[in-house]
Motif scaffolding. Structure first.
Motif, PDB file in Angstrom:
ATOM      1  N   ILE A  83       0.955  -0.942   0.247  1.00  0.00           N
ATOM      2  CA  ILE A  83      -0.127  -0.551   0.496  1.00  0.00           C
ATOM      3  C   ILE A  83       0.242   1.282   0.038  1.00  0.00           C
ATOM      4  O   ILE A  83       2.122   1.026   0.932  1.00  0.00           O
ATOM      5  CB  ILE A  83      -0.897  -0.014   1.585  1.00  0.00           C
ATOM      6  CG1 ILE A  83      -0.486  -0.034   2.579  1.00  0.00           C
ATOM      7  CG2 ILE A  83      -2.370  -1.093   1.173  1.00  0.00           C
ATOM      8  CD1 ILE A  83      -1.099   0.243   3.578  1.00  0.00           C
ATOM      9  N   THR A  84       0.381   1.898  -0.313  1.00  0.00           N
ATOM     10  CA  THR A  84       0.587   3.815  -0.530  1.00  0.00           C
ATOM     11  C   THR A  84       0.015   5.008  -0.272  1.00  0.00           C
ATOM     12  O   THR A  84      -0.466   5.126  -0.605  1.00  0.00           O
ATOM     13  CB  THR A  84       1.085   3.531  -1.639  1.00  0.00           C
ATOM     14  OG1 THR A  84       2.628   2.951  -2.729  1.00  0.00           O
ATOM     15  CG2 THR A  84       2.350   4.960  -2.753  1.00  0.00           C
ATOM     16  N   PHE A  85       1.441   5.149   0.811  1.00  0.00           N
ATOM     17  CA  PHE A  85       0.731   6.313   1.271  1.00  0.00           C
ATOM     18  C   PHE A  85       1.262   8.062   0.533  1.00  0.00           C
ATOM     19  O   PHE A  85       2.341   8.163   0.731  1.00  0.00           O
ATOM     20  CB  PHE A  85       0.698   6.248   2.602  1.00  0.00           C
ATOM     21  CG  PHE A  85       0.373   8.718   3.409  1.00  0.00           C
ATOM     22  CD1 PHE A  85      -0.800   8.921   3.352  1.00  0.00           C
ATOM     23  CD2 PHE A  85       1.857   8.881   3.725  1.00  0.00           C
ATOM     24  CE1 PHE A  85      -0.742   9.948   4.092  1.00  0.00           C
ATOM     25  CE2 PHE A  85       1.621  10.750   3.855  1.00  0.00           C
ATOM     26  CZ  PHE A  85       0.526  10.814   3.987  1.00  0.00           C
ATOM     27  N   GLN A  86       0.933   8.799  -0.187  1.00  0.00           N
ATOM     28  CA  GLN A  86       1.134   9.867  -0.463  1.00  0.00           C
ATOM     29  C   GLN A  86       1.157  10.652  -0.243  1.00  0.00           C
ATOM     30  O   GLN A  86      -0.942  11.396  -0.547  1.00  0.00           O
ATOM     31  CB  GLN A  86       1.721   9.777  -1.875  1.00  0.00           C
ATOM     32  CG  GLN A  86       0.196   9.901  -2.934  1.00  0.00           C
ATOM     33  CD  GLN A  86       1.281   9.560  -4.547  1.00  0.00           C
ATOM     34  OE1 GLN A  86       1.779   8.659  -4.454  1.00  0.00           O
ATOM     35  NE2 GLN A  86       0.460  11.083  -5.320  1.00  0.00           N
ATOM     36  N   MET A  87       1.700  12.472  -0.445  1.00  0.00           N
ATOM     37  CA  MET A  87       1.163  13.712  -0.098  1.00  0.00           C
ATOM     38  C   MET A  87       1.903  14.701  -0.435  1.00  0.00           C
ATOM     39  O   MET A  87       2.510  14.420  -0.577  1.00  0.00           O
ATOM     40  CB  MET A  87       0.853  14.117   1.336  1.00  0.00           C
ATOM     41  CG  MET A  87       0.144  15.114   1.976  1.00  0.00           C
ATOM     42  SD  MET A  87      -1.665  15.379   1.699  1.00  0.00           S
ATOM     43  CE  MET A  87      -2.089  17.378   1.833  1.00  0.00           C
ATOM     44  N   GLN A  88       1.175  15.690  -1.146  1.00  0.00           N
ATOM     45  CA  GLN A  88       1.677  16.568  -1.932  1.00  0.00           C
ATOM     46  C   GLN A  88       2.001  17.882  -0.746  1.00  0.00           C
ATOM     47  O   GLN A  88       0.491  18.323   0.044  1.00  0.00           O
ATOM     48  CB  GLN A  88       0.852  17.601  -3.038  1.00  0.00           C
ATOM     49  CG  GLN A  88       1.156  16.947  -3.977  1.00  0.00           C
ATOM     50  CD  GLN A  88       0.193  17.742  -5.662  1.00  0.00           C
ATOM     51  OE1 GLN A  88      -0.033  18.177  -5.803  1.00  0.00           O
ATOM     52  NE2 GLN A  88       0.587  16.408  -6.517  1.00  0.00           N
ATOM     53  N   ILE A  89       3.091  18.559  -0.675  1.00  0.00           N
ATOM     54  CA  ILE A  89       3.580  19.777   0.375  1.00  0.00           C
ATOM     55  C   ILE A  89       4.025  20.661  -0.324  1.00  0.00           C
ATOM     56  O   ILE A  89       4.717  20.736  -1.122  1.00  0.00           O
ATOM     57  CB  ILE A  89       3.822  19.030   1.849  1.00  0.00           C
ATOM     58  CG1 ILE A  89       5.681  18.269   1.326  1.00  0.00           C
ATOM     59  CG2 ILE A  89       3.502  17.602   2.760  1.00  0.00           C
ATOM     60  CD1 ILE A  89       6.544  18.710   2.515  1.00  0.00           C
ATOM     61  N   SER A 133       6.956  23.742  -9.013  1.00  0.00           N
ATOM     62  CA  SER A 133       7.898  23.653  -8.048  1.00  0.00           C
ATOM     63  C   SER A 133       8.600  25.212  -7.800  1.00  0.00           C
ATOM     64  O   SER A 133       8.051  25.877  -7.587  1.00  0.00           O
ATOM     65  CB  SER A 133       9.275  23.055  -9.422  1.00  0.00           C
ATOM     66  OG  SER A 133       8.768  23.794 -10.298  1.00  0.00           O
ATOM     67  N   GLY A 134       9.269  25.571  -6.817  1.00  0.00           N
ATOM     68  CA  GLY A 134      10.301  26.410  -6.770  1.00  0.00           C
ATOM     69  C   GLY A 134       9.337  26.799  -5.848  1.00  0.00           C
ATOM     70  O   GLY A 134       8.025  26.054  -5.232  1.00  0.00           O
ATOM     71  N   GLU A 135       9.609  28.316  -5.174  1.00  0.00           N
ATOM     72  CA  GLU A 135       8.742  28.948  -4.117  1.00  0.00           C
ATOM     73  C   GLU A 135       7.085  28.667  -3.908  1.00  0.00           C
ATOM     74  O   GLU A 135       6.286  27.596  -3.308  1.00  0.00           O
ATOM     75  CB  GLU A 135       9.355  30.484  -3.452  1.00  0.00           C
ATOM     76  CG  GLU A 135       8.033  31.199  -2.296  1.00  0.00           C
ATOM     77  CD  GLU A 135       9.494  30.193  -1.456  1.00  0.00           C
ATOM     78  OE1 GLU A 135      10.295  29.466  -1.732  1.00  0.00           O
ATOM     79  OE2 GLU A 135       9.000  30.629  -0.348  1.00  0.00           O
ATOM     80  N   LYS A 136       6.765  28.383  -5.352  1.00  0.00           N
ATOM     81  CA  LYS A 136       5.209  28.300  -5.331  1.00  0.00           C
ATOM     82  C   LYS A 136       4.349  27.345  -5.670  1.00  0.00           C
ATOM     83  O   LYS A 136       4.080  26.843  -6.220  1.00  0.00           O
ATOM     84  CB  LYS A 136       4.325  29.338  -6.329  1.00  0.00           C
ATOM     85  CG  LYS A 136       4.970  30.644  -6.325  1.00  0.00           C
ATOM     86  CD  LYS A 136       4.484  31.865  -5.532  1.00  0.00           C
ATOM     87  CE  LYS A 136       3.075  32.031  -6.177  1.00  0.00           C
ATOM     88  NZ  LYS A 136       1.845  32.397  -5.579  1.00  0.00           N
ATOM     89  N   GLY A 137       5.433  26.084  -5.313  1.00  0.00           N
ATOM     90  CA  GLY A 137       5.852  24.768  -5.976  1.00  0.00           C
ATOM     91  C   GLY A 137       4.798  23.833  -5.011  1.00  0.00           C
ATOM     92  O   GLY A 137       5.061  24.115  -3.464  1.00  0.00           O
ATOM     93  N   THR A 138       4.776  22.387  -5.053  1.00  0.00           N
ATOM     94  CA  THR A 138       4.752  21.087  -4.232  1.00  0.00           C
ATOM     95  C   THR A 138       5.587  19.994  -4.046  1.00  0.00           C
ATOM     96  O   THR A 138       7.103  20.217  -5.374  1.00  0.00           O
ATOM     97  CB  THR A 138       3.944  20.404  -4.444  1.00  0.00           C
ATOM     98  OG1 THR A 138       3.517  19.538  -5.285  1.00  0.00           O
ATOM     99  CG2 THR A 138       2.205  21.623  -3.679  1.00  0.00           C
ATOM    100  N   GLU A 139       6.296  19.744  -3.499  1.00  0.00           N
ATOM    101  CA  GLU A 139       7.050  17.790  -2.879  1.00  0.00           C
ATOM    102  C   GLU A 139       5.354  17.567  -2.809  1.00  0.00           C
ATOM    103  O   GLU A 139       5.260  17.238  -2.161  1.00  0.00           O
ATOM    104  CB  GLU A 139       8.210  18.736  -2.834  1.00  0.00           C
ATOM    105  CG  GLU A 139       9.467  19.469  -3.272  1.00  0.00           C
ATOM    106  CD  GLU A 139      10.020  20.180  -2.750  1.00  0.00           C
ATOM    107  OE1 GLU A 139      10.092  19.208  -1.111  1.00  0.00           O
ATOM    108  OE2 GLU A 139      10.951  20.324  -2.759  1.00  0.00           O
ATOM    109  N   THR A 140       6.558  15.976  -3.314  1.00  0.00           N
ATOM    110  CA  THR A 140       5.258  14.422  -3.272  1.00  0.00           C
ATOM    111  C   THR A 140       6.452  13.627  -2.292  1.00  0.00           C
ATOM    112  O   THR A 140       7.239  13.352  -2.283  1.00  0.00           O
ATOM    113  CB  THR A 140       5.474  14.091  -4.018  1.00  0.00           C
ATOM    114  OG1 THR A 140       4.630  14.981  -5.359  1.00  0.00           O
ATOM    115  CG2 THR A 140       4.509  12.783  -3.887  1.00  0.00           C
ATOM    116  N   PHE A 141       5.326  13.817  -1.210  1.00  0.00           N
ATOM    117  CA  PHE A 141       5.517  12.908  -0.307  1.00  0.00           C
ATOM    118  C   PHE A 141       5.668  11.212  -0.150  1.00  0.00           C
ATOM    119  O   PHE A 141       3.790  11.400   0.149  1.00  0.00           O
ATOM    120  CB  PHE A 141       5.639  13.164   1.954  1.00  0.00           C
ATOM    121  CG  PHE A 141       5.545  12.296   2.647  1.00  0.00           C
ATOM    122  CD1 PHE A 141       7.188  12.488   3.396  1.00  0.00           C
ATOM    123  CD2 PHE A 141       4.779  11.347   2.905  1.00  0.00           C
ATOM    124  CE1 PHE A 141       7.148  11.188   4.700  1.00  0.00           C
ATOM    125  CE2 PHE A 141       5.242  10.419   4.127  1.00  0.00           C
ATOM    126  CZ  PHE A 141       6.155   9.809   5.073  1.00  0.00           C
TER     127      PHE A 141
END
Length: 937
Positions: A83-89, A133-141
Motif C-alpha cells: 500500500i502507498t501513502f502519498q501527500m503533496q506538501i 516547483s520552486g517557491e510556489k510549488g509542491t513536493e510529494t511525500f
C-alpha cells in the motif's frame, strides 16, 4: 530494518528509489503464472486497499502553519499487499514528523544529521510534482509498505511552514488527493491572528496551485460541505464531504487543492511585534505610500526552444504588463537567442507611443538560435546602470531586471559559476534580478541563484493554458515598490540571533518578517527603528513598542513534555524563528562558493534542524520501533499546534507556574453543589434560598458546543461544553446518548487564561502553557486562578476566591457500547458571577424560584405531600413552567436528588431555544442574551 516493510519517502535532498525499497519485502511472489489482462484488472479492483480515513488538520498562529495529515488504510485482500501513502506538501514547508502504525507495530520518525552512508536510514528521494516547483510549488511525500492480509495501517505526517503574504493575502493550501474515495475525509483549518482576521475566503477546489494575475478572484465559492466559523481573531474552516460528494468532484479521489486566503488587520506605523517565551517576531507591511518609480528592463528568451505556445503566451503577458507601467516608470526590452538584440539603446519613458512601439517589437520576435544567458544579463544590467549614472533622477527609484527563459545556457558563456560571478559583479547590489523559468527544461537552479544573489525572486512557470496568467501574477507581486533600502534596527545587547534585517525593496501587498531572541525576557519595551527610502524622501520610523513577556509552562522541570510531531517545543514563535533562520542559512549555503564557509553553514543547519526537528537537505529521518499505546493518536502524537492547545498557547493570560501541591479544596464525596450538568447530559439547578431543586434534560447533538456559563462582560468567566455521541442502551426510548467530552473555561479577569479539560488531560494557558495528565494529582495557581487535579477523579477550578467549578471525571475500564469516558460539570461557588450571567446553567444562578399548585409544607415547601399530585407550576425569571416530581442521581451516582423536572427539552424554562446556546468554537464568549454581548477570544 523493518520486517516485510518496503519504504520510500519521496522527499527532497536524498537519494534512493522505490524499486530499492520494494526489494526489502518478500521476493518469493515475484514469479507467477501469466494471467490474462482482464482477469488481472478484475483482481486489482476486488483487492485494492481501502482508505478508511483521510484527514488533514492545520492550525495557523500568527501566519505560522502546523499541519498534520492522517491516513488509515485496510488490506482487504487474502494475501499481503503493498500500500502507498502519498501527500503533496508545499515546497517551502519543512517536514517535522512521520509515523506509521502497521498492525500492532508503531514506527516513529527521528530527525538526525545526515551521514554520507545512510545505512538503514529511510531511503529518500527528491520527487517534485510535475506541475509545481520552486517557491510556489509542491513536493510529494510517498511511503510504501507491505501490509499483511486483513490488517490495517495508519500514517501520520506533520509539516510546518510560514505563510508568505502576496498581493495582500496569505494563502494556505492543503492538497486533497487521497487517490481514491475515502470513507471519512476531513480538512480542518484553524486560524488564530491576534491582530484580527480580515477578508477570509475559501476558494473552490483547484487542481493547480498556479496563481493567476491576482486581479480576478475565484468566485466559485467554497466546495460543498464546507463550514466556516469566524470571529474577529479566530476562524475555523471544516471541509467534510461524504463519499457521494467526493465522487461528484472526482471519482479517482484527486479532489484538488483546498485553499484559504486571508489578511490581518495591522497598524500603519512600525508594524506588529509579538513576544512569547523570550522570542519575538516583527511583522512590517506598510501601505498607502506613494509608489517608487521603476527602471525596468524586460529580457525575453527568443531562442528556438521557445517556439509555439511558450513564446506566444509570454508575448501576451508582456503586452498586458507594458500597459500596467506607470507614467513615472522607465523601461526597455531585450530579446536574446545566441545574439542579444536591444529594442532601444537606452531606457525610455512610459508614453502611449513608446508602449505601442514596444509591443510591435515584441510581436515581431521570432524563435531562432541558441541561448546566450550571460550576454543578455550583462546587456540588461548595463542599460540600467547607465541610465541611473547618466540621468539626474529627482525621485528615488528601483532598478529591476525581469529575465524570462525556458532553457539552459548554450551560447556565449555557458559555465554556471562564471555567469553567476559576472552577473554579481555587474549588478553590485544596485540592480535586482527577477527570474522566470518557463517549462520543464529550464535550469531552475541557475535562475534561483541569480535571484538570490541579486535581491530578486524566482518563479517556475508551466507551459500550459494558464502560463500567461502565471507571468502576470508574478509581475503583479513586484509591480508596486513602496520602499527601498529598508533597514530595521533593535538596541544592541537587547536582541540576539535576529534573522535578516536589511531588505533591498518592499513591494505593496507583501510583508517583511524578522524574528529573534530577547536577551532579557522580562523587558517591557523594545525600541525599534525602521529606515527606508520612499519616492522623494528618506523615511525614519521610531517607536518604543510595549512588550508582554511571557513564559511557557513546559519550561518548568517536572512538567512532562509531549512527544512527536514537533511537540518538543510548543512555542510557535520559537518554531517560526528556527524556520526563518534555517531558510536563511540554506539560502546562504546555496549562494556560497567557498568550501570552508559552506561546511560551516552546513553544520549550523544540521544543529538547528536536529534540535527543532526539521527535515532539511542536511538532515535525514530514521524510523524506529516505538511502544504501542492505547490509541493511534497517542502512538504517533500530534504536532505542536493541533487542537485547542495551539489556540491557547498564543494568547495572553495570567502568569501561571506549577507550585507546591495545594491543599485539596474539595473532596469528591463532599456535596459542593447540586447545580450541575452531568450524564446524558442531565441538568440540575439548585435554588437554596427557595429550598427548591429543578432539573431538565437537553437533547444535544454530537459535536455541538453548549454554553453553560456566560458572564464574559462582567466577571469575565465563560464555560462551554462539547458533546460526544454514543448509541443508546437497548430497549431505551432514546436513539442516542450525548455526554460532555470537553469542558473549556475562559477567564478574562484580571488576566486572560484558557483552560481545556478532557477525561485524560488538562491544558492551561495563562501565558504559560501547561499540560497536566488527569491520572496524576497536581495543582497550579497564580493571579487569582487555581487548578487542582485529583487523579482519575476530578478537576477543581477556583477563580478569584469567589467562583469555583468542579469537573468530575467519568472513566470506564471496560465501557459498554453506550458508555463513553466523559465529564460532569458542577458549580461549587457562583457568588462571583454577576446577575447578568447566562448560559444553560448560568441564567439560574443568583435567582429565586417558587412553586404553585401545592399545599404548603413549612418544613419542605418544595416536596409534595403524601397523596398530593406530583405536578406543579414553577415560577422563575418571569416564566411559568409545568414541572413534575422526579429523583435524579448526581456525583457519580453517590447522591440522589429530589427535583422538579421540566419536560420538552426545558422549553419555556430556559430563555430562547436550543440553538441560542450553541457556541461557534470552544472559547466562544458570545451570548445572545443580556447586556454587553461579545464574541471571540
Amino acid at each position: 530494518m523493518l520486517p516485510l516493510l518496503g519504504l520510500c519517502l519521496a522527499l527532497p535532498f536524498c537519494a534512493g528509489s522505490l524499486e530499492e525499497a520494494q526489494s526489502w519485502g518478500d521476493t518469493s511472489e515475484q514469479v507467477a503464472l501469466r494471467v490474462p489482462r482482464q482477469v488481472r484488472l478484475l483482481q486489482r479492483l476486488k483487492t485494492k486497499p481501502l482508505m478508511t480515513e483521510f484527514s488533514v488538520k492545520s492550525t495557523i498562529i500568527s501566519r505560522y502553519a502546523f499541519t498534520t495529515v492522517a491516513c488509515r488504510m485496510l488490506n482487504r485482500a487474502s494475501e499481503d499487499q503493498e500500500i502507498t501513502f502519498q501527500m503533496q506538501i508545499p515546497a517551502a514547508a519543512f517536514i517535522t514528523n512521520f509515523t506509521m502504525l502497521i498492525g500492532d507495530k508503531v514506527y516513529q520518525g527521528e530527525i538526525t544529521e545526515k551521514e554520507k552512508k545512510n545505512g538503514d536510514k529511510v531511503k529518500e528521494k527528491r520527487n517534485k510534482t510535475t506541475e509545481d516547483s520552486g517557491e510556489k510549488g509542491t513536493e510529494t511525500f510517498r511511503a510504501s509498505v507491505v501490509l499483511p492480509s486483513k490488517d490495517k495501517a495508519a500514517f501520520l505526517l506533520s509539516y510546518e511552514e510560514l505563510l508568505q503574504r502576496r498581493l495582500g493575502k496569505y494563502e494556505h493550501v492543503v492538497s486533497v488527493r487521497p487517490q481514491q474515495l475515502a470513507g471519512r475525509l476531513t480538512v480542518e483549518v484553524t486560524v488564530l491572528e491576534r491582530s484580527g482576521i480580515a477578508a477570509l475566503e475559501v476558494l473552490g477546489l483547484q487542481n493547480s496551485r498556479r496563481q493567476g494575475s491576482g486581479r480576478g478572484q475565484d468566485d466559485s465559492g467554497p466546495p460543498p460541505s464546507t463550514v466556516i466559523n469566524q470571529n474577529e481573531t479566530f476562524a475555523k474552516v471544516v471541509f467534510k464531504p461524504t463519499v457521494v460528494q467526493q465522487a461528484k468532484i472526482a471519482q479517482n479521489g484527486i479532489l484538488g487543492d483546498f485553499i484559504i486566503r486571508y489578511d490581518v488587520n495591522r497598524e500603519q506605523s512600525i508594524g506588529d511585534i509579538q513576544v512569547l517565551n523570550g522570542y519575538f517576531v516583527h511583522y512590517f507591511a506598510p501601505k498607502d505610500l506613494p509608489p517608487l518609480p521603476k527602471n525596468v528592463v524586460f529580457v525575453l528568451d527568443s531562442s528556438a526552444s521557445m517556439v509555439g505556445t511558450k513564446l506566444r503566451q509570454t508575448k501576451d503577458a508582456l503586452f498586458t504588463i507594458l500597459h500596467d507601467l506607470r507614467p513615472q516608470d522607465r523601461f526597455n526590452i531585450i530579446g536574446f537567442s545566441n545574439r542579444v538584440k536591444v529594442w532601444k539603446d537606452h531606457l525610455v519613458s512610459v508614453t502611449p507611443n513608446n508602449i505601442r512601439d514596444g509591443k510591435v517589437y515584441i510581436h515581431h520576435m521570432s524563435p531562432t538560435g541558441g541561448t546566450d544567458i550571460n550576454g543578455a544579463l550583462q546587456r540588461g544590467i548595463r542599460l540600467l546602470s547607465d541610465f541611473v549614472a547618466h540621468n539626474d533622477i529627482e525621485d528615488r527609484s528601483v532598478s529591476l531586471l525581469i529575465f524570462l527563459t525556458d532553457g539552459k545556457p548554450t551560447a556565449g558563456e555557458t559555465h554556471t559559476l562564471k555567469i553567476l560571478n559576472n552577473t554579481r559583479e555587474a549588478a553590485r547590489g544596485r540592480v535586482c534580478i527577477f527570474t522566470v523559468g518557463i517549462g520543464a527544461d529550464v535550469d531552475f537552479r541557475l535562475l534561483e541563484k541569480l535571484s538570490l544573489e541579486n535581491c530578486g525572486l524566482t518563479r517556475h512557470v508551466h507551459e500550459d493554458h494558464d502560463a500567461r496568467a502565471q507571468l502576470i501574477g508574478f509581475y503583479d507581486e513586484i509591480r508596486t515598490p513602496l520602499l527601498s533600502d529598508i533597514r530595521v534596527d533593535y538596541p544592541p545587547g537587547l536582541v540576539e540571533h535576529a534573522t535578516r534585517t536589511l531588505f533591498p525593496n518592499y513591494f505593496n501587498g507583501s510583508e517583511i518578517i524578522i524574528a529573534g531572541k530577547l536577551v532579557d525576557r522580562e523587558m517591557d519595551r523594545l525600541h525599534v527603528e525602521v529606515t527606508a527610502s520612499n519616492s522623494k524622501k528618506f523615511v525614519v520610523l521610531k517607536k518604543d513598542v510595549p512588550l508582554e513577556p511571557r513564559r511557557m509552562g513546559n519550561d518548568v522541570p517536572g512538567i512532562p513534555r509531549p512527544k512527536g510531531g514537533g511537540q518538543e517545543d510548543p512555542n510557535h514563535l520559537e518554531r517560526l524563528w528556527s524556520y526563518l533562520t534555517l531558510k536563511e542559512l540554506l539560502s546562504s549555503w546555496l549562494q556560497s562558493v567557498e568550501e570552508p564557509e559552506r561546511e560551516q553553514l552546513r553544520q549550523e543547519v544540521q544543529a538547528l534542524a536536529v534540535n527543532h526537528r526539521f527535515l532539511t537537505p542536511f538532515t535525514s529521518m530514521t524510523l524506529k520501533s516505538a511502544p504501542r499505546t492505547e490509541t493511534p493518536e497517542d502512538a504517533y502524537g500530534t504536532p505542536a499546534a493541533t487542537g485547542p492547545e495551539t489556540v491557547m498557547q498564543s494568547l495572553r493570560g495570567a502568569h501561571l507556574q506549577p507550585g507546591p501541591a495545594l491543599k485539596e479544596p474539595y473532596n469528591p464525596r463532599i456535596k459542593v453543589s447540586k447545580t450541575s450538568a452531568d450524564g446524558d447530559p442531565h441538568f440540575v439547578v439548585d435554588f437554596p434560598l427557595s429550598n427548591l431543586t429543578v432539573c431538565f434534560n437537553i437533547d444535544g447533538q454530537p459535536g455541538h458546543i453548549l454554553r453553560l456559563v456566560s458572564d464574559h462582560a462582567d466577571s469575565g468567566v465563560t464555560v462551554n461544553g462539547e458533546l460526544i455521541g454514543a448509541p443508546a442502551p437497548p430497549n431505551g426510548h432514546k436513539k442516542q446518548r450525548t455526554y460532555f467530552r470537553t469542558i473549556t473555561i475562559l477567564v478574562n479577569k484580571p488576566e486572560r487564561s484558557y483552560l481545556e479539560i478532557t477525561p485524560t488531560r488538562v491544558i492551561l494557558d495563562g501565558g504559560n502553557r501547561l499540560v497536566l495528565p488527569c491520572n496524576q494529582s497536581a495543582a497550579v495557581g497564580s493571579q487569582g486562578l487555581e487548578v487542582s487535579v485529583s487523579a482519575n477523579a476530578k478537576v477543581t477550578v477556583a477563580i478569584q476566591g469567589n467562583v469555583a467549578f468542579v469537573i468530575l471525571l467519568h472513566l470506564y475500564k471496560k465501557p459498554a457500547a453506550y458508555q463513553r469516558n466523559h465529564l460532569g460539570f458542577y458549580v461549587a461557588n457562583g457568588q462571583g458571577l454577576s446577575d447578568n450571567c447566562h448560559g444553560l446553567l448560568g441564567q439560574f444562578l443568583n435567582q429565586e424560584a417558587r412553586l404553585t399548585g401545592l399545599s404548603k409544607n413549612p418544613a419542605h415547601p418544595s416536596v409534595p405531600e403524601a397523596g398530593e399530585r406530583s405536578e406543579a407550576v414553577l415560577e422563575v425569571k418571569g416564566h411559568q413552567v409545568p414541572v413534575v416530581w422526579k429523583q435524579r442521581k448526581i456525583y457519580n451516582g453517590e447522591e440522589q436528588v429530589d427535583c422538579w423536572f421540566a419536560r420538552n427539552n426545558a422549553a419555556n424554562l430556559i430563555d430562547g431555544g436550543y440553538k441560542d446556546y450553541l457556541a461557534a468554537h470552544p472559547f466562544d464568549s458570545e451570548t445572545t442574551f443580556g447586556p454587553g454581548t461579545s464574541r471571540g477570544l
